[in-house]
Scaffold this motif. Structure first.
Motif, short mmCIF file in Angstrom:
data_model
loop_
_atom_site.label_atom_id
_atom_site.label_comp_id
_atom_site.label_asym_id
_atom_site.label_seq_id
_atom_site.Cartn_x
_atom_site.Cartn_y
_atom_site.Cartn_z
N LYS A 119 6.77 -36.47 -74.31
CA LYS A 119 5.23 -36.53 -74.22
C LYS A 119 4.67 -38.19 -74.73
O LYS A 119 3.80 -38.31 -73.97
CB LYS A 119 4.59 -35.63 -75.63
CG LYS A 119 2.93 -35.58 -75.39
CD LYS A 119 2.50 -34.58 -76.44
CE LYS A 119 1.03 -34.39 -76.32
NZ LYS A 119 0.47 -33.39 -77.53
N LEU A 120 5.54 -38.78 -75.44
CA LEU A 120 5.06 -40.03 -75.55
C LEU A 120 5.40 -40.70 -74.25
O LEU A 120 4.80 -41.67 -74.04
CB LEU A 120 6.11 -40.59 -76.81
CG LEU A 120 5.66 -40.02 -78.28
CD1 LEU A 120 6.80 -40.77 -79.20
CD2 LEU A 120 4.37 -40.96 -78.54
N GLY A 124 2.95 -43.19 -71.73
CA GLY A 124 3.17 -44.42 -71.47
C GLY A 124 3.47 -44.79 -70.01
O GLY A 124 3.98 -45.81 -69.59
N GLY A 125 3.24 -43.49 -69.22
CA GLY A 125 3.34 -43.96 -67.93
C GLY A 125 4.94 -43.87 -67.23
O GLY A 125 5.41 -44.17 -66.22
N ASP A 147 20.05 -48.96 -69.17
CA ASP A 147 19.25 -47.93 -68.63
C ASP A 147 17.91 -47.88 -69.45
O ASP A 147 17.77 -47.23 -70.26
CB ASP A 147 20.05 -46.59 -68.58
CG ASP A 147 21.12 -46.46 -67.99
OD1 ASP A 147 21.60 -47.04 -66.77
OD2 ASP A 147 22.16 -45.92 -68.52
N LEU A 148 16.95 -48.79 -68.75
CA LEU A 148 15.84 -48.95 -69.61
C LEU A 148 14.57 -48.27 -69.22
O LEU A 148 14.04 -47.41 -69.76
CB LEU A 148 15.53 -50.59 -69.55
CG LEU A 148 16.42 -51.46 -70.23
CD1 LEU A 148 15.95 -52.92 -70.01
CD2 LEU A 148 17.04 -51.09 -71.47
N TYR A 149 14.25 -48.36 -67.68
CA TYR A 149 13.33 -47.42 -66.99
C TYR A 149 12.04 -47.64 -67.35
O TYR A 149 11.04 -46.92 -67.05
CB TYR A 149 13.78 -45.95 -67.35
CG TYR A 149 14.95 -45.67 -66.83
CD1 TYR A 149 15.32 -45.73 -65.31
CD2 TYR A 149 16.03 -45.10 -67.52
CE1 TYR A 149 16.55 -45.52 -64.88
CE2 TYR A 149 17.26 -44.75 -67.23
CZ TYR A 149 17.57 -44.71 -65.88
OH TYR A 149 18.85 -44.39 -65.22
N GLY A 150 11.72 -48.50 -68.51
CA GLY A 150 10.15 -48.70 -68.91
C GLY A 150 10.02 -49.27 -70.15
O GLY A 150 11.16 -49.44 -71.02
N LYS A 241 9.56 -44.40 -65.24
CA LYS A 241 8.58 -44.75 -64.38
C LYS A 241 8.67 -44.16 -63.01
O LYS A 241 7.71 -43.93 -62.40
CB LYS A 241 7.98 -46.06 -64.39
CG LYS A 241 7.44 -46.73 -65.66
CD LYS A 241 6.94 -48.12 -65.57
CE LYS A 241 6.20 -48.66 -66.58
NZ LYS A 241 5.79 -49.94 -66.67
N SER A 242 9.64 -44.32 -62.26
CA SER A 242 9.99 -44.04 -60.99
C SER A 242 11.54 -43.89 -60.86
O SER A 242 12.25 -43.75 -61.47
CB SER A 242 9.49 -45.17 -59.83
OG SER A 242 10.45 -46.35 -60.36
#
Length: 242
Positions: A119-120, A124-125, A147-150, A241-242
């Motif tokens: 949910k968090l 945050g997109g 492995d960050l992703y955002g 994010k993607s």
């Protein structure tokens, strides 16, 4: 996620020495979980690789300069076993993650359950699931990375080794490298058995120094596979994010 699968994974995880795991994560940046999955469960995860509808995205590593090989991100809903691993491992890791934040003088921020974390992430997109299957054949490797992703990055993640070294493949050690401030980097090369898992720091870990803890940056990768094929299940807890 079926209740039986989740209960089975919860029971297995409960059998590990979690105080010892926390010590290892603080002192070395990783900890191993022997025989987390059975051979039959490893086979079932490998069999998913050819089922395109189970995945939301496929990445050719060479095309992006990441290495040589391929990986696929699962789509929601995740397969039952993957969902159970992600949910139950997160529940065990959240207190350790908050202890790591406190050691680095950052406010604890990780909720107790995976649904709350997701949910968090969504707020945050970062709405997309990140568990993935990775596949390497002879000549394959994975460059050191994080492995960050955002912006929202859970500090720990899990990899489960689905193939047996020496039988299914040669080479292909799992690599962890820690960058130490004003010192040379230190590395670990792990060649774990089929069904074993490793927990490790996603981006950094607390490292004790003379004046308390400081941040040590971590990266991970895979050494060159010299024969055969190697499959790995990666379980990242924050979404993308993607």
């Amino acid at each position: 996620m079926t209740g039986d699968v989740r209960a089975t994974i919860r029971t297995r995880l409960a059998g590990f020495d979690w105080p010892g795991i926390e010590v290892s994560l603080f002192e070395r940046g990783f900890a191993t979980l022997p025989r987390l999955l059975s051979d039959a469960e490893c086979d079932a995860q490998i069999a998913l690789y050819g089922k395109a509808k189970r995945f939301r995205k496929t990445v050719d590593m060479a095309r992006h300069g990441f290495g040589e090989g391929e990986y696929k991100y699962f789509a929601d809903p995740l397969p039952s076993l993957v969902a159970a691993l992600r949910t139950e491992a997160y529940r065990a890791l959240a207190p350790i993650a908050n202890a790591m934040e406190s050691a680095l003088r950052r406010p604890p921020k990780w909720p107790a359950s995976l649904p709350a974390l997701r949910k968090l992430c969504a707020a945050g997109g970062q709405p997309l699931p990140t568990p993935l299957l990775l596949h390497y054949t002879a000549g394959g490797y994975n460059c050191l990375h994080r492995d960050l992703y955002g912006p929202l990055v859970f500090p720990l993640q899990l990899a489960v080794f689905l193939s047996q070294p020496g039988r299914d493949y040669d080479g292909g050690a799992f690599l962890l490298v820690e960058q130490r401030p004003r010192q040379q980097s230190v590395g670990e090369a792990l060649l774990l058995q089929r069904g074993d898992a490793v927990l490790f720091a996603t981006a950094d870990r607390p490292r004790r120094g003379a004046r308390g803890f400081h941040r040590a940056a971590m990266r991970h990768g895979v050494a060159t596979v010299t024969r055969g094929e190697r499959f790995t299940l990666g379980v990242i807890f924050h979404d993308a994010k993607s």
